[in-house]
Scaffold this motif. Sequence first.
Motif: not given
Length: 481
Positions: A165-171, A367-373
Motif C-alpha cells: 500500500i505504501w509503495l503506490y501511495t507515497f508519491r 517531511t511528508r514522506m517521513l510522516v508517511h513511513i
Amino acid sequence: MSPILVFSVISCYFLLLVGISYFTSRQSDNNTFFTANRQSPWFLVAFGMVGASLSGVTFISVPGEVGNSNWTYLQFVMGNMVGYAVIALVLIPLFYNLKLVSIYEYLKNRFGRKSYLTGASFFIVSQTIGASFRLFLAAVVLQIAFFDAFGIPFYVTVLATIILIWLYTFRGGIKTIVWTDTLQTTFLLLAVIISIFVIMNHMDLKVSEVFGVVSKSELSTIFDWNWRSDMNFYKTFLAGIFITIAMNGLDQNVMQKNLTCKNKGDAQKNIFWFSITFFFSTLLFLALGVLLYKYALDQGIPIPERSDEVYPLLALNEFGTVAGVVFLLGIVAAAFSSADSALTALTTSFCVDILDIEKKKHDQKKTRMLVHIGFTIIMFLVIIVFNAINDSSVVSAVFKVAGFTYGPLLGLFAFGLLNSRPVKDRLVPFICILSPILSFIIDLNSMDWFYGYQFGFEILLVNAAITFTGLWLLYEKKTGF
C-alpha cells in the motif's frame, strides 16, 4: 486454492495499482498529495468512495454478522442516509467556503489552536485504529489463502500488505487514491455479485427464486423494537445518523476526497450519488449473508464460531476456483481501498495540522514522506496488537471504538456550528479526554444503572453530549473597552 494462483492474482492486481500510481503521480507535489489540485471529477470520487466506505469490514463482517443479528444492520444504514444529507447540505458548503486542506483547521478559526490540535489528534487516533482493524481482516484472509501454505507468520503477512500500500501511495497521495478507489470499488462489487451467482448455481436457484429465499428467511428481519436491545431501531437509526456525520463528515479521510472536487456543487452531487449507491450495495451484502448461511445449512457445512470467517471459508473452499479468485480480489480491493486513503489522510492531517508543514520553507516533501513511513509502521504495530486481543466481530468493534474516539469530534463541531459562544481554548483538551472516559464508564454500567438498557452505537451521542456540555461550561467572557 493454489498458493501460486493466489500469489499471481495479488501480484497482477498490485502491478495494476502501481501503473495507476505512475500515471497519476507524475509532476506531483504536496498540493497534489493533499488536494489532487482540486481537479477530481465528482462522479469518479463518488464511485470510488463506495469501495472505501464498504471496506473489508462490510465485505467480510456484514455478510457474516447476518447470522448473529439478521438484517438489523440496515437500520443503521438508514440512519446513514440522513447523515450523508447533513454532510452535503451543511458541512460541504462550510469546508469549501473556508478553502480548507484539513477540515480541523475550522476548529482553529472557531476556538483556538489547542482545540485545533485536539481535534486533529482525536482523528489521528481514531483513524489509525479504524484503518488497522479493516486491514487486519484482509491480512487474515491472505494468511489463510497463501501465507499459511508456506508456514509464514502472520506479522510477515501484515508487513507485506502494508508495504504494498505504501509503495503506490507515497508519491501521488490523494490524486492516486481517487483513481485506485474506482478500480477497487469495481472489483469489490463484482466479487459480491459473482458470489451470489455462484451460490444460485450451486443451489439451482433462478433470480426470481433468490428474492423469495432472502425475503422469507428469518435472517432477513430488519427491525428490532426491543428498547433494551443494543440493536433497537430508534437508537440504531440515530446512531447511524451521527456516526455518519462523525466518521465521514468530520473525518479527514473521507472529506479529503470530497475536497478534491472542482467546486462545492460537484462535491454535493458526489455525496448524494455516493449515498444512494452505498445503500443498495449494502443490500447486496446482506442478501449474500442470508444465502451464505442457507448454503452452509443445505450442504451440512459447520459454521465457524467467528462470524467474520463465514464468507472467507465458503468462498475459498467451497465455491470453486473462479469464485475464490474473485473473492480474493474483492477482499484485497476492499482492504487497499480503505487503508490507502487512511494512510494518505493520516499523513495529510499530521503534516498540515500538527507540523504546520506549509510554513516550512525547506524539505516539505521529505517531511511528508517521513510522516508517511511513520504511519505505515504505526498501523503495522496496531494490527499485530489487535490480532492478539481480538475476540469479537470486527464490524462491531470498529464502530464501538468509534463511539468513544469520534464523540469529542462530533461535540466540538456541533458546538462550533450551533452557537457562537467563546470557550477557554486551553481547557478544551481536558474536556475531550474526559468525555470518552465518562462514556466508557456509563457504557460499562448501563445495565445496572438504566434497568437493563444496553448501549450500542449510540454511545457516540452520549460522548458528544458530554463534550458539548463541557464546552458550554468553559465559557470565556470577552473583555474589552
